[in-house]
Design an enzyme around this catalytic site. Structure first.
Site, PDB file in Angstrom:
ATOM      1  N   HIS A  17       0.863  -1.281   0.026  1.00 27.81           N
ATOM      2  CA  HIS A  17      -0.190   0.111   0.008  1.00 27.81           C
ATOM      3  C   HIS A  17       0.886   1.443   0.042  1.00 27.81           C
ATOM      4  CE1 HIS A  17      -2.904  -2.810   2.419  1.00 27.81           C
ATOM      5  NE2 HIS A  17      -3.434  -2.650   1.017  1.00 27.81           N
ATOM      6  N   LYS A  41     -15.839  -7.590   6.015  1.00 26.19           N
ATOM      7  CA  LYS A  41     -14.387  -8.638   6.068  1.00 26.19           C
ATOM      8  C   LYS A  41     -13.847  -9.004   7.466  1.00 26.19           C
ATOM      9  CE  LYS A  41     -11.570  -7.587   1.984  1.00 26.19           C
ATOM     10  NZ  LYS A  41     -10.416  -7.050   1.670  1.00 26.19           N
ATOM     11  N   ARG A  90      -2.451  -6.166  -8.332  1.00 23.63           N
ATOM     12  CA  ARG A  90      -1.179  -6.971  -8.307  1.00 23.63           C
ATOM     13  C   ARG A  90      -1.105  -7.971  -9.411  1.00 23.63           C
ATOM     14  NH1 ARG A  90      -3.289  -7.713  -2.405  1.00 23.63           N
ATOM     15  NH2 ARG A  90      -5.063  -7.426  -3.505  1.00 23.63           N
ATOM     16  N   SER A 128      -2.736  -7.584   2.777  1.00 28.08           N
ATOM     17  CA  SER A 128      -2.714  -7.780   4.495  1.00 28.08           C
ATOM     18  C   SER A 128      -3.312  -9.198   5.048  1.00 28.08           C
ATOM     19  CB  SER A 128      -3.897  -6.721   4.762  1.00 28.08           C
ATOM     20  OG  SER A 128      -3.670  -5.416   4.310  1.00 28.08           O
TER      21      SER A 128
HETATM   22  P1  ADP Z   1      -9.777  -3.997   0.159  1.00 28.69           P
HETATM   23  O1  ADP Z   1     -10.420  -4.720   1.075  1.00 28.69           O
HETATM   24  O2  ADP Z   1     -10.843  -2.915  -0.578  1.00 28.69           O
HETATM   25  O3  ADP Z   1      -9.500  -5.081  -1.036  1.00 28.69           O
HETATM   26  P2  ADP Z   1      -7.244  -3.623   0.907  1.00 28.69           P
HETATM   27  O4  ADP Z   1      -7.054  -2.846   2.042  1.00 28.69           O
HETATM   28  O5  ADP Z   1      -6.978  -5.019   0.880  1.00 28.69           O
HETATM   29  O6  ADP Z   1      -8.609  -3.247   0.455  1.00 28.69           O
HETATM   30  O7  ADP Z   1      -6.571  -3.119  -0.464  1.00 28.69           O
HETATM   31  C1  ADP Z   1      -6.839  -1.635  -0.820  1.00 28.69           C
HETATM   32  C2  ADP Z   1      -6.369  -1.437  -2.340  1.00 28.69           C
HETATM   33  O8  ADP Z   1      -5.008  -1.840  -2.399  1.00 28.69           O
HETATM   34  C3  ADP Z   1      -7.069  -2.442  -3.438  1.00 28.69           C
HETATM   35  O9  ADP Z   1      -7.116  -1.667  -4.358  1.00 28.69           O
HETATM   36  C4  ADP Z   1      -5.695  -3.524  -3.415  1.00 28.69           C
HETATM   37  O10 ADP Z   1      -5.726  -3.983  -4.735  1.00 28.69           O
HETATM   38  C5  ADP Z   1      -4.698  -2.768  -3.151  1.00 28.69           C
HETATM   39  N1  ADP Z   1      -3.490  -3.360  -2.868  1.00 28.69           N
HETATM   40  C6  ADP Z   1      -3.529  -4.326  -1.786  1.00 28.69           C
HETATM   41  N2  ADP Z   1      -2.380  -4.845  -1.392  1.00 28.69           N
HETATM   42  C7  ADP Z   1      -1.536  -4.351  -2.489  1.00 28.69           C
HETATM   43  C8  ADP Z   1      -0.192  -4.553  -2.806  1.00 28.69           C
HETATM   44  N3  ADP Z   1       0.854  -5.414  -2.325  1.00 28.69           N
HETATM   45  N4  ADP Z   1       0.401  -3.706  -3.974  1.00 28.69           N
HETATM   46  C9  ADP Z   1      -0.408  -2.821  -4.501  1.00 28.69           C
HETATM   47  N5  ADP Z   1      -1.605  -2.878  -4.344  1.00 28.69           N
HETATM   48  C10 ADP Z   1      -2.170  -3.489  -3.211  1.00 28.69           C
END
Ligand code: ADP
Length: 158
Positions: A17, A41, A90, A128
């Site tokens: 992130h 979630k 990703r 995460s």
């Molecule tokens: P959500 O619950 O909306 O999936 P996340 O907190 O898991 O939210 O992720 C938020 C955003 O960040 C999403 O667009 C996800 O694809 C992106 N994201 C998560 N991990 C990564 C990463 N390692 N690299 C790039 N983008 C990421």
């Protein structure tokens, strides 16, 4: 002047992130990291904990702020004067859900565009949920999350 919102659960914020936000901070006037309340979630961390971890992890980026929200994303984006929703891609596996989400948000608010960025390749497999799983099983997550997040995970998981 273009402002963006970067929505997600951020449970917790990871180096993936942060990599994305560092890229976005050079492209947009201001980026709001929008931490979703998101009970669907069943997050490990409370909203205020997720906001606090992200705020500390992003203090080196001047044009980024962290805000919790629990309303419709496009409504929240309007309150932030943002015309862009930023999301991370990703792998191909992210595409289908993200495509659907972008289409729905365009239907709800035609003045907002979704923009996708990809992270540095070492973060392409990072999520995460994997970080939590590895930490729960006693694995080393120091490469994947900021130092202060590790302390919070350890506190939470005992
Ligand atoms: P959500 O619950 O909306 O999936 P996340 O907190 O898991 O939210 O992720 C938020 C955003 O960040 C999403 O667009 C996800 O694809 C992106 N994201 C998560 N991990 C990564 C990463 N390692 N690299 C790039 N983008 C990421």
């Amino acid at each position: 002047m273009v402002n963006a919102v970067y929505p997600g659960t951020f449970d917790p914020i990871t180096n993936g992130h942060i990599d994305l936000l560092a890229r976005a901070s050079k492209l947009f006037e201001h980026v709001t990291l929008a931490v979703a309340y998101n009970t669907n979630k069943h997050p490990l961390f409370e909203l205020h904990e997720r906001v606090s971890m992200a705020t500390k992890a992003l203090s080196h980026l001047p044009n980024i702020s962290v805000v919790g929200f629990d309303n419709l994303l496009v409504d929240f984006a309007h309150t932030q004067q943002a015309s862009v929703i930023l999301r991370g891609l990703r792998a191909v596996s992210d595409f289908e859900y993200e495509f659907q989400l972008a289409g729905m948000n365009r239907n709800l608010a035609s003045d907002i565009e979704t923009v996708f960025l990809t992270p540095a390749e070492q973060y392409a497999y990072l999520s995460s949920s994997l970080v939590k799983e590895v930490a729960r099983l006693g694995g080393d997550v120091t490469k994947f999350v900021p130092e202060q997040v590790i302390a919070e995970i350890n506190k939470k998981l005992g």
